[in-house]
Motif scaffolding. Sequence first.
Motif, short mmCIF file in Angstrom:
data_model
loop_
_atom_site.label_atom_id
_atom_site.label_comp_id
_atom_site.label_asym_id
_atom_site.label_seq_id
_atom_site.Cartn_x
_atom_site.Cartn_y
_atom_site.Cartn_z
N VAL A 1 0.84 -1.20 0.00
CA VAL A 1 0.00 0.00 0.00
C VAL A 1 0.88 1.25 0.00
O VAL A 1 0.62 2.21 -0.74
N GLY A 2 1.94 1.22 0.80
CA GLY A 2 2.83 2.38 0.85
C GLY A 2 3.40 2.69 -0.53
O GLY A 2 3.37 3.84 -0.98
N PHE A 3 3.88 1.66 -1.22
CA PHE A 3 4.45 1.91 -2.55
C PHE A 3 3.37 2.25 -3.56
O PHE A 3 3.62 2.94 -4.54
N MET A 4 2.14 1.74 -3.32
CA MET A 4 1.05 2.09 -4.24
C MET A 4 0.74 3.57 -4.17
O MET A 4 0.40 4.19 -5.17
N VAL A 5 0.84 4.14 -2.96
CA VAL A 5 0.62 5.59 -2.86
C VAL A 5 1.69 6.32 -3.66
O VAL A 5 1.41 7.25 -4.42
N LYS A 6 2.95 5.88 -3.51
CA LYS A 6 4.04 6.54 -4.24
C LYS A 6 3.84 6.40 -5.74
O LYS A 6 4.19 7.28 -6.51
N ALA A 7 3.27 5.24 -6.15
CA ALA A 7 3.09 5.01 -7.57
C ALA A 7 1.77 5.57 -8.08
O ALA A 7 1.51 5.54 -9.27
N ALA A 8 0.90 6.05 -7.16
CA ALA A 8 -0.38 6.64 -7.54
C ALA A 8 -1.27 5.65 -8.28
O ALA A 8 -1.84 5.95 -9.31
#
Lengths: 497, 80, 235
Positions: free
Chosen positions: A221-228
């Motif tokens: 989820v954290g990286f998904m936010v960074k990847a939008a």
Amino acid sequence: MVSWPQWLSLVALVPLVGAVTTPAVSRGRSRVAALWALGVMTVTSFAALMLILRVAREGPFSYPFGGWKSPIGIEFRFDEFSASIGIVCLVGWLAVLYSQRYVEHALEEPRIPYYYTLLLLNFTGMIGFAVTGDLFNLFVFMEILSLSSYALVAISGERTAEMAGFKYLIMGAISSLMVLFSIGLLYASTGSLNMADISSRIGDGAVGPIPLAMALAGLTVGFMVKAALFPLHIWLPDAHAIAPSPVSAILSGLVVKTGLIGILRVYQIYYGAKVLDLSSLNTMLVWLGAISIVMGAFFAIFQEDIKMMLAYSTISNIGYIVMGFGLASPYSVIGGSVHIFNHALIKATLFLAAGCLIHKTGYRTLYDLRGVGKAMPLTTAALSVGAISIVGIPPTAGFLCKWYIALGAFEAGQPFFGVALIFGALFIFVYYIRMVNSFYFRQPVHPEFLEVGEAPASMLAPVLILASLCLVMGILGRIPLSFIEPAAHRLLAPLGG
Amino acid sequence: MLLALWTNVDYVASVVLFCIGLYCVIAKNNLIKKFIGLNIMETSVFAFIVAMGVVEGGTHPSWEPAPGRRTPTPYPRALS
Amino acid sequence: MKKALVIVLLIVAAVPLVAAVAGLPPHGSPSNPTYTHVSAYYLEHGAEEAGAENIVTDMILNYRGFDTNGEVTVIFTSLAAVFGVLLLTGAVARKPAAPEIPVSMVVRFIARLLAPFIAIFAVYVILNGHISPGGGFQGGTVLGALYITVSIVLGRDEARRLLPRGPKPWLQAAGPLTFVGVGLLGLVLTGYYLGFPTTPALAWLRTAMIVVIEIGIGVGGAAVLASVYETMEAD
């Protein structure tokens, strides 16, 4: 002659040193700062090129900092996915070159050296993120990257820019903390921070599955936010549309991709360990990817602002890549990884070309920019090449990766997603056609800009280089595909694929 | 399960703090309050990380060698 | 309505998190992997081979020195971010002379009296980082706080003299730069970036390198803190 592995530490250290010395070297002279940044990026690109050549010949290699063996010290690990630093250097170099004339008008004079400092720190963060083999080190570089990105979004100092930067900061900080918490969970259960070591230690089965699953969820989820990715994309359109154009090109082309590299790294840990069944996560990623493609394209159709439209198109393309990873078949992973590279090229072309238009004419909506094709033929041609590539029409860079991802969907036995992908491409086609149409075939609303002429050479050259690379990569598209192939097979090997 | 919760109550406390911070960030409209929420979240993560280093009956790692020192590793994490 | 929704969302997030931390190895037990795996090595060998008696210092500056190198860069990034977003053309000139709020004599006297002691304490904390708790980050913060105190009590111009314009940009970058300098020295000596010589004969050099890094972090941290304060005050 510096021995081989040393290049690996240099590639992160050169931009770091360059960044921290920019204000001291330039002393407020923006010309000097620009040249300094350009020189630093040249050296970095050379180091990156050396590393990529080496990994292509001999496969992955690592560099232990301080000579401590891997679980004790920190190591840099360079594999085929790390080769994304090549595109960071290429687009970064061109963006620095482009910035020189752009920021003269767009920014307050005393901020300019710090603008270059932040750019170089941003590249440091991305390069370090891609090459590190240590989870906490990954987080440290992610912090450098995120902090400098927030500042770059807000750097123009307008109220809207500051609000967009703040929104980005809030989302980004939450995601960073989620990632840190998950790293903490992994550390508490394994006692190690080295990715390869964690992978082998959780593979032993001594660790309970719940903390591992939670860490996986938090990291993803954290990286998904960074990847939008779709439900977490809300920060992206404002931040990418309002930032100065070279920054938009970097944020949209490169920075969101670090989230995807992060997801790949997490996969490397978990696939190798074989403790959790990742198929449900993969299904979720494929669905989110598909929704991102359609929603991004859907919102983009209604945008009038050209940069807003490009920002939404980034969400679609992130969707393609994530779908490629989620399908977890060799073809789709290869396609997804190469699309990281190609999308960076294409999106940088589009944003830099759009930046030229805005810089020269002062307008940014499709309505105001009607007929601009006659005033700035080269820039508009580059923009059209970018548009054709991003839709994925055969002779261009975008085609092969999307083709591979679609192939992967059929290979994985989920043809529905292959169809969704093509449907999404149609959507994207619609709004880029709308853009090209209004630039070439509509009567200008503001005829006065027919006299403005092309942007200065240092801005036009990066645009043209990138646009021609979009075409060249379409023809030579097999090279990156075959380059990334061993890494994709290594990643998927534990699945029996 | 409850026993595990009780032994790890330090970790649970940091999860609770994390959620309080997250609530502030999401639910409050005031930017300063959002920032305070972020700070609470950050502190909770550091508390979690430092709590991992605790060993029953241990002493501070920088003091004279003694058996059963606390682990030094997590401390520097909190520096960020 | 929105609040209720957020609370439901948080509970949904919190339950698996609590389950996850409950599933971690028991808190405080000496058989934890956090204690037995990598840390055990640091505790056993740290004092002999890493150059500082304080194991925490060994670990942040030697074993995992590159993380700290990055951390110091994060601090510099925050400085660049503040400057990038806040600096204005001629901000100081444009600002009308703020009405001076007179500071009481007693406060001025006490501040002047204590300033040298605070400075000495900061230097002590920085230099003793390799033996006792403390080090560059902590000492640098004390130094930065001293600057802020001077700036508030004795006036901005008095404080500016402490941080002259000439070397200022170098001082702000002191943390990452000394780190890289020592790292490159290590590269020459041992063949690895941030490598510390391991032979017993060179133990003094090991300690010296650590102290130099501590000083760099301290000076850089103080300069960053002071300049961020100065810029924000001018805004």
